[in-house]
Design a protein around this motif. Structure first.
Motif, PDB file in Angstrom:
ATOM      1  N   ALA A  86     -34.910 -48.535  41.338  1.00 55.75           N
ATOM      2  CA  ALA A  86     -35.044 -49.450  40.201  1.00 55.75           C
ATOM      3  C   ALA A  86     -33.960 -49.238  39.160  1.00 55.75           C
TER       4      ALA A  86
ATOM      5  N   GLU B 244     -39.559 -53.349  49.078  1.00 52.70           N
ATOM      6  CA  GLU B 244     -39.970 -54.061  47.865  1.00 52.70           C
ATOM      7  C   GLU B 244     -39.169 -53.610  46.661  1.00 52.70           C
ATOM      8  N   ALA B 245     -38.873 -52.318  46.590  1.00 56.12           N
ATOM      9  CA  ALA B 245     -38.074 -51.806  45.476  1.00 56.12           C
ATOM     10  C   ALA B 245     -36.659 -52.360  45.520  1.00 56.12           C
TER      11      ALA B 245
ATOM     12  N   LYS C  67     -36.701 -55.986  44.417  1.00 55.37           N
ATOM     13  CA  LYS C  67     -36.925 -56.169  42.975  1.00 55.37           C
ATOM     14  C   LYS C  67     -35.789 -55.639  42.115  1.00 55.37           C
TER      15      LYS C  67
ATOM     16  N   SER D 239     -32.512 -54.837  40.041  1.00 56.40           N
ATOM     17  CA  SER D 239     -31.626 -55.728  39.286  1.00 56.40           C
ATOM     18  C   SER D 239     -30.162 -55.526  39.670  1.00 56.40           C
TER      19      SER D 239
ATOM     20  N   LEU E  31     -38.917 -60.474  52.788  1.00 52.74           N
ATOM     21  CA  LEU E  31     -38.062 -60.177  51.638  1.00 52.74           C
ATOM     22  C   LEU E  31     -36.576 -60.410  51.919  1.00 52.74           C
TER      23      LEU E  31
ATOM     24  N   GLN F 228     -34.264 -61.873  49.267  1.00 55.05           N
ATOM     25  CA  GLN F 228     -34.328 -61.290  47.929  1.00 55.05           C
ATOM     26  C   GLN F 228     -33.370 -60.108  47.752  1.00 55.05           C
TER      27      GLN F 228
END
Length: 379
Positions: free
Chosen positions: A296, A324-325, A328, A330, A349, A352
């Motif tokens: 993250a 998932e990390a 997500k 940035s 995913l 993404q």
């Protein structure tokens, strides 16, 4: 590296396009058409420029002409995606002159293909006016359709190949910091070049998958019945010795089972010593949470290799958490093909991340700093 713009006017010209359509195929049904869809921007751009297309691809590793490895299902799927007929040419002597899109039958049916045979390359070249390589997944091989032919025709990289090379080299040359590398999978020896490359580039390297066990073995931990590559222990020791303090992160807990089976009883181990009779099949929840926190805060992320046996639902949580990390995050997120790409698709995913590579082995070799024959010849 020459690009499509270097080919000039293509109106009416036949362009030999090497694509990577090596997709999962069972009983004539395509399991995942992502590689076919990834080639569409290049094919559509060439058609927009007035070119007629002669496509070449391989499928599997056939021993001679074996129609179980025919590209007929791929030609049918591409017909749907391009919304134009794709003619499959049975061999090099049966290539129609006027069809807008023609696909050669599996190039590995040709005995000289994997030998980078110049005579075969001359046959390929005689069928076209220009050459484009968009098969990044095969660019680390010096084969007749990826290497020798490029020396015989005006040649360039397709849009996909260009993006793959620029993205993967870019994250090493000038990454946003921190640069985090997530490296998993089965064997340390398969990834040692990548690990060594990131030792001098990455701020943090997160280790997972069965390749964690040679690291634990090197530290004196018990690995039980876990898959532990004996040849990987010495390289793991070297990586640990060369790493900066805290640069290499290993799991702190493990999810284990008695067998590589979805029905095996699940045992969560708070620690990294695996008792006899059990095998580690996933990283534990503490590890997954810690890795997600590092991801993250990253400016650039490269991920190659799952955290465990994600194809078995009881042991998919660690890989899902990392996926998932990454999705997500940035920062810039680059996923290096292979099982990591499969995991992203399994968890829905794949759209993404910043860049999802189509080449497993090719992406790793590029990260390692190796020269890819299919890229070098376009320089």
């Amino acid at each position: 590296m020459r690009t499509l713009d270097d080919l000039g006017d293509l109106t009416g010209k036949r362009v030999f396009v090497r694509v990577d359509f090596n997709v999962p195929l069972k009983d004539g049904v395509i399991g995942d058409d992502a590689r076919i869809r990834a080639a569409l921007p290049t094919l559509e751009e060439l058609r927009r420029r007035g070119a007629r297309l002669l496509l070449a691809a391989h499928l599997g590793r056939p021993k001679g002409r074996d129609l179980d490895f025919s590209l007929a299902p791929i030609a049918a799927r591409l017909t749907e995606l391009l919304k134009t007929d794709v003619t499959l040419a049975a061999d090099l002597d049966q290539v129609p002159n006027d069809d807008a899109v023609v696909m050669l039958e599996n190039v590995r049916f040709e005995p000289g293909e994997t030998k980078d045979d110049e005579e075969l390359a001359k046959k390929y070249a005689s069928l076209a006016d220009a050459y484009v390589n968009d098969a990044f997944g095969a660019a680390h091989r010096a084969h007749a359709s990826t290497h020798a032919i490029a020396k015989l025709l005006p040649s360039a990289a397709g849009l996909l190949l260009q993006r793959e090379v620029e993205t993967l080299t870019g994250i090493l040359a000038d990454p946003e910091r921190p640069l985090v590398a997530i490296v998993g999978g089965a064997k340390v020896t398969d990834k040692i070049g990548v690990l060594e490359a990131f030792l001098s580039k990455a701020d943090t390297i997160l280790i997972g998958g069965a390749m964690q066990f040679p690291f634990f073995k090197a530290q004196g931990h018990q690995v039980g019945a876990s898959l532990c590559e004996a040849e990987g222990i010495a390289p793991a020791e070297r990586v640990l010795a060369e790493a900066q303090d805290g640069q290499v992160r290993l799991p702190v807990d493990i999810v284990a089972g008695e067998a590589f089976d979805a029905s095996t009883p699940v045992t969560e181990i708070d620690g990294v010593d695996v008792p006899e009779g059990l095998m580690g099949l996933d990283v534990g929840p503490k590890t997954a949470a810690a890795y997600a926190e590092v991801i993250a805060s990253a400016g650039t992320i490269f991920w190659n290799g799952p955290m465990g046996a994600f194809e078995l639902e009881p042991f998919a949580a660690g890989t899902r958490s990392v996926a998932e990390a990454v999705a997500k995050a940035s920062g810039t997120t680059v996923v290096g093909g292979g099982d990591s790409a499969a995991a992203l698709r399994q968890f829905g995913l794949e759209d993404q991340v910043t860049h999802l590579s189509t080449g497993g082995g090719a992406s790793l070799e590029l990260i390692e700093g190796k020269t890819l024959p299919g890229v070098e010849v376009l320089g």
